[in-house]
Scaffold this active site. Structure first.
Site, mmCIF file in Angstrom:
data_model
loop_
_atom_site.group_PDB
_atom_site.id
_atom_site.type_symbol
_atom_site.label_atom_id
_atom_site.label_comp_id
_atom_site.label_asym_id
_atom_site.label_seq_id
_atom_site.Cartn_x
_atom_site.Cartn_y
_atom_site.Cartn_z
ATOM 1 N N GLY A 74 0.814 -1.216 0.000
ATOM 2 C CA GLY A 74 0.000 0.000 0.000
ATOM 3 C C GLY A 74 0.846 1.263 0.000
ATOM 4 O O GLY A 74 0.497 2.252 -0.655
ATOM 5 N N ASP A 75 1.957 1.232 0.713
ATOM 6 C CA ASP A 75 2.869 2.381 0.733
ATOM 7 C C ASP A 75 3.485 2.603 -0.647
ATOM 8 O O ASP A 75 3.680 3.739 -1.087
ATOM 9 C CB ASP A 75 3.972 2.165 1.763
ATOM 10 C CG ASP A 75 3.426 1.785 3.120
ATOM 11 O OD1 ASP A 75 2.375 2.329 3.513
ATOM 12 O OD2 ASP A 75 4.046 0.937 3.790
#
Length: 324
Positions: free
Chosen positions: A256-257
């Protein structure tokens, strides 16, 4: 410049186990140490995309020193606020094979050191140095001692000086930050569904919940949906949806980052294959979504954060459908 803030960074100790049993000694077949926390991951990926990024937040003790040394050794500048007591946390990530050949992931995350008002004031002063060409990225959970409205306060401080702000967190910390009108927020579909009380598998309900966040102050809402891809929403509705490329999940940590970093790098004009060949006629946000999806998937298919080359390899098979 991108300044990322990780309130509770960590040393991530990854252990690969052939099997696991409670109450006895288990031995790892292989292990690896990485320097993490959501904002650290974002800064690392932005650096790999050729962007000017600096990692900040709070560190403590010898583990905090090790984290800074590891991140800077990877080429990412750091500007952390050092706490007087405690130790930066260590997270243990365990992976073991399932019968079907996939990997089961289990995490034990440390609580981290307490952050006091003096350290918070120091971080806020650093954020006040940002200008109109800069972007503040606030990522992850709040550390012990941080007030629930900390991200809202830091986002407001950035906005006062013309800097854009990105918020990637959950619950009250997210909703409080909307008052500062962040440029981007990035919940996943399950976090958004929990916040709105809807079904994470119902795209229409998820889009409606994302629109509510946009109406409450966010310019863009980027919703990651795991293997199903991602949605990009603003106050008017669904801008685009993207499908994640096919591949075997190796590591979900940092995916997600990486999506956040890819999206921001796409908007900043990262020097990867141009959107003219990948998204003909698409606007910057649609190209950014495509790059974000490719980056998130590349990390998910890799043992650790993906390289720019691995992301480039996935761009041709990452598809985005503009919806407006």
């Amino acid at each position: 410049m991108f300044l990322t803030v990780t309130c509770n960074p960590a040393l991530d100790w990854m252990m690969r186990l052939p099997a696991f049993a409670e109450g006895v000694t288990n031995r790892s077949a292989a292990d690896d140490l990485s320097y993490g926390g959501k904002g650290v991951n974002v800064a690392t990926m932005l650096h790999r995309f050729g962007q000017d990024a600096c990692a900040s937040g709070f560190i403590a003790g010898t583990t905090g020193t090790a984290l800074v040394e590891g991140v800077e050794a990877a080429g990412v500048p750091c500007d952390f606020v050092r706490l007087d007591a405690g130790q930066t946390r260590i997270n243990v990530k365990m992976k073991r094979p399932r019968a079907d050949g996939s990997l089961e992931e289990t995490e034990i995350n440390g609580c981290g050191p307490a952050v006091g008002p003096v350290a918070i004031a120091t971080l806020r002063r650093r954020i006040e140095r940002l200008g109109s060409d800069d972007c503040l990225v606030l990522s992850g959970s709040l550390a012990p001692g941080c007030p629930a409205d900390l991200y809202a306060d830091l986002a407001a401080a950035a906005a006062e000086h013309g800097a854009r702000c990105v918020v990637d967190t959950t619950g009250t910390a997210l909703t409080e930050a909307l008052a500062a009108r962040p440029f981007l927020v990035k919940p996943n579909n399950h976090e958004l569904a929990e916040l709105a009380g809807c079904d994470a598998a119902d795209e229409a309900a998820v889009v409606a919940a994302a629109r509510d966040l946009a109406r409450a102050g966010a310019r863009f809402v980027l919703v990651s949906c795991g293997a199903a891809g991602a949605l990009l929403v603003d106050a008017k509705g669904l801008i685009a949806r993207g499908a994640a490329p096919a591949g075997a999940l190796v590591n979900s940590v940092g995916a997600g980052d990486s999506m956040v970093a890819g999206f921001l790098a796409g908007l900043a004009g990262a020097s990867l294959p141009g959107r003219e060949s990948l998204c003909p006629g698409a606007d910057d946000a649609v190209y950014a979504l495509r790059l974000g999806l490719a980056a998130g998937s590349a990390t998910a298919f890799s043992p650790s954060l993906a390289s720019a080359g691995q992301v480039s390899d996935l761009l041709p098979v990452t598809f985005v459908e503009p919806c407006n």
